[in-house]
Motif scaffolding. Structure first.
Motif, short mmCIF file in Angstrom:
data_model
loop_
_atom_site.label_atom_id
_atom_site.label_comp_id
_atom_site.label_asym_id
_atom_site.label_seq_id
_atom_site.Cartn_x
_atom_site.Cartn_y
_atom_site.Cartn_z
N TYR A 59 0.86 -1.18 0.00
CA TYR A 59 0.00 0.00 0.00
C TYR A 59 0.90 1.23 0.00
O TYR A 59 1.80 1.35 0.83
N LYS A 61 1.19 5.08 0.57
CA LYS A 61 0.50 6.17 1.25
C LYS A 61 1.41 7.40 1.28
O LYS A 61 2.48 7.38 1.87
N ARG A 67 -2.85 13.10 -2.01
CA ARG A 67 -2.92 12.18 -3.14
C ARG A 67 -3.54 10.87 -2.67
O ARG A 67 -3.24 10.39 -1.58
N GLU A 68 -4.41 10.32 -3.49
CA GLU A 68 -5.06 9.06 -3.14
C GLU A 68 -4.03 7.95 -2.98
O GLU A 68 -3.15 7.79 -3.83
N CYS A 70 -2.64 4.11 -3.15
CA CYS A 70 -2.83 3.07 -4.16
C CYS A 70 -1.99 1.86 -3.76
O CYS A 70 -1.31 1.87 -2.74
N GLU A 84 2.51 1.60 -9.89
CA GLU A 84 1.15 1.42 -9.39
C GLU A 84 0.53 0.22 -10.10
O GLU A 84 0.58 0.10 -11.32
N ALA A 86 -2.69 -1.18 -8.68
CA ALA A 86 -4.13 -1.20 -8.39
C ALA A 86 -4.51 0.04 -7.60
O ALA A 86 -3.70 0.59 -6.85
N ARG A 87 -5.78 0.43 -7.76
CA ARG A 87 -6.32 1.56 -6.99
C ARG A 87 -7.19 1.11 -5.83
O ARG A 87 -7.34 1.83 -4.87
N THR A 88 -7.77 -0.08 -5.95
CA THR A 88 -8.67 -0.57 -4.91
C THR A 88 -8.23 -1.95 -4.43
O THR A 88 -7.46 -2.65 -5.11
N GLN A 91 -9.22 -4.57 -6.98
CA GLN A 91 -8.29 -4.62 -8.11
C GLN A 91 -7.00 -5.34 -7.73
O GLN A 91 -6.46 -6.13 -8.50
#
Length: 133
Positions: A59, A61, A67-68, A70, A84, A86-88, A91
């Motif tokens: 993850y 952070k 910023r989101e 991912c 990156e 995956a976003r979720t 995913q």
């Protein structure tokens, strides 16, 4: 603060916490949980590691910018290059399933167990897509 407390503070799903602690086995035999230490920046919360040309999956952070978060794969041997993947959470589970299908050349009983444990109910669609790509 413990690793478990840090993951809980980030409000990550319980299944991800179970994966990171090794209570849910990864579908790829080369992934270690808990993650081993090969060195990584504080933006990475390592969930899995692999000692073969070391890399992490975790993850990402950004603590001090807006910023989101991912999910990423970090290649230690390539100067900590980070990509990156995956976003979720969902995913990420799909990416791990596709990695497993690629390594094992198909769906294995271990992957089926992993998919059931993490709620990945579209394994047949992933397998069909893997045959196209």
């Amino acid at each position: 603060m413990t690793f478990k407390a840090a993951l809980e503070a980030l409000a990550l799903p319980d299944t991800l916490l179970a994966c990171a602690e090794g209570r849910i086995s990864p579908p790829i035999f080369t992934l270690d949980t808990p993650a081993q230490w090969y060195g990584f920046p504080p933006a990475l919360i390592a969930l899995w590691s692999s000692g073969s040309r070391p890399f992490y999956i975790g993850y990402w952070k950004h603590w001090f910018i807006d910023r989101e978060p991912c999910f990423v794969k970090m290649y230690v041997a390539c100067g900590h290059m980070t990509v990156e993947i995956a976003r979720t959470h969902a995913q990420l589970m799909g990416v791990l399933a596709m990695m497993s299908i690629g390594v094992e050349d198909g769906v294995t009983p271990e992957l089926e167990q992993f998919a059931q444990a993490v709620g990945l109910d579209w394994l047949p669609a992933l397998e069909a897509q893997s045959l196209k790509t």
